[in-house]
Design an enzyme around this catalytic site. Structure first.
Site: not given
Length: 382
Positions: A303, A321
């Site tokens: 992301h 992440c």
């Protein structure tokens, strides 16, 4: 259940006992059906047996336009359906022998006490990346795994070699996936047929009461390759690197490290709320995150992470992440497709995610994957 066979055409009977006796003898031929009454047990094949002579045709229909396919035995005496009798269904049996005599019978099956259902990925008509398996997650336990697997068929446009494999989904539910031996070839067309109506899941699972199917096409060969040491993601299409993106992945050591190994892009979720408390990381973060693409059920995403801009290409300092700039994330979100392999290598990871935590079967060797089939670990070719 027995039903009299009667001649389709009538011959003129002569006067006298012998002629009547011959006609009576012909009319006494009969069939028997293994399922009888209105509450017959579903989940098993229908068998029709002829008392004398040979069968030429048997039709078992359900009154809704459906029929159970089947075959006549070599000796002509019996016919057995290839599919099981479904729960809560009225059936009519029409049989004919080689002398063109016919007989009919009827029976009904008991309704299912519990119904099992399936969640299917990919959806119909979708285009997927080269790492996307066929994935079936069941609502209820499946103890009769071999019986269920026998009813699953994958057909591909180029005879792709693959196999079913059973394991537990991240939810704890039973799951069976079909994975090719190697990543799919771009352009492959895939059809999946799940002939499950009438199959018994086993104790605690209930019956399936319908068939399922899906179809999808494999798109561009694109792989997202994350190098934890170089802090970069290379986007590789058809073997060529088309973009190298500076990233900051999970903080090495502990719960905030990234997973490594071969995974698959699961969903493109866009702007979502990410709350660290939902993944066991306390109150580390709670924010809206753009261009989010899921890699594991446990919360690893790719992301945009503009708050980490100083770390891109320099330091892995996220909560697990793979973050990048807004512009790179926007480009990747518009380019990547669900099913693209995500290959994470390098030091500082927390190891490989469990096989059911997303699509982790690519971390198994081909022989290890085939061994997860309920049918003696044999490869299922399509």
């Amino acid at each position: 259940m027995a039903a009299a066979l009667t001649a389709c055409g009538g011959g003129g009977a002569k006067e006298g006992g012998d002629a009547k006796g011959d006609q009576k003898k012909k009319s006494e031929m009969a069939i028997s059906v293994n399922l009888t009454g209105e509450q017959a047990k579903p989940g098993e094949p229908v068998t029709v047996t002829l008392a004398e002579g040979k069968l030429s045709l048997v039709k078992v229909s359900d009154g809704k336009g459906g029929e159970l396919p089947g075959k006549i035995a070599d000796d002509g005496r019996t016919w057995t359906s290839e599919r099981n009798a479904a729960p809560g269904t009225q059936y009519r049996v029409d049989a004919q022998n080689t002398d063109s005599q016919t007989a009919t019978a009827q029976f009904g099956t008991a309704a299912a006490d519990k119904v099992n259902k399936v969640t299917i990925v990919p959806g119909k008509g979708s285009t997927m990346g080269v790492g996307q398996p066929v994935s079936l997650v069941f609502d209820n336990p499946v103890k009769n795994k071999a019986e269920v697997e026998k009813r699953l068929k994958v057909t591909t446009s180029n005879n792709t070699e693959g196999s079913w494999g059973w394991f537990k989904d991240y939810t704890g539910n039973d799951r069976v996936d079909w994975r090719p031996k190697d990543y799919w070839k771009s352009g492959t067309e895939v059809k999946v047929e799940m002939s499950l109506n009438g199959v018994d899941s086993g104790p605690g699972g209930g019956y399936f009461v319908r068939d399922y199917d899906t179809n999808f096409t494999i798109g561009k060969d694109r792989r997202l390759q994350v190098d934890l040491d170089a802090k970069r993601m290379n986007v590789v299409e058809d073997g060529q690197t088309v973009k190298s993106i500076p990233v900051s992945a999970g903080t090495p050591g502990g719960k905030k490290a990234s997973w490594s190994g071969k995974m698959v892009l699961m969903t493109k979720e866009g702007t979502i709320r990410m709350d660290s408390q939902t993944v066991g990381l306390g109150d580390a973060y709670d924010k809206m995150v753009d261009y989010s693409m899921r890699v594991t059920w446990s919360g690893m995403y790719i992301h945009a992470a503009p708050w980490n801009a100083a770390k891109f290409g320099r330091e892995n300092a996220s909560s697990g992440c793979v973050g990048m700039s807004d512009s790179d994330a926007k480009w990747l979100f518009g380019t990547a497709q669900v099913g693209d392999p995500v290959e994470v290598a390098g030091s500082g990871s927390k190891g490989r995610a469990d096989i059911g935590n997303g699509y982790g079967q690519w971390n198994l060797s081909w022989d290890e994957w085939k061994a997860k089939s309920a049918l003696s670990g044999a490869a299922q070719n399509g």
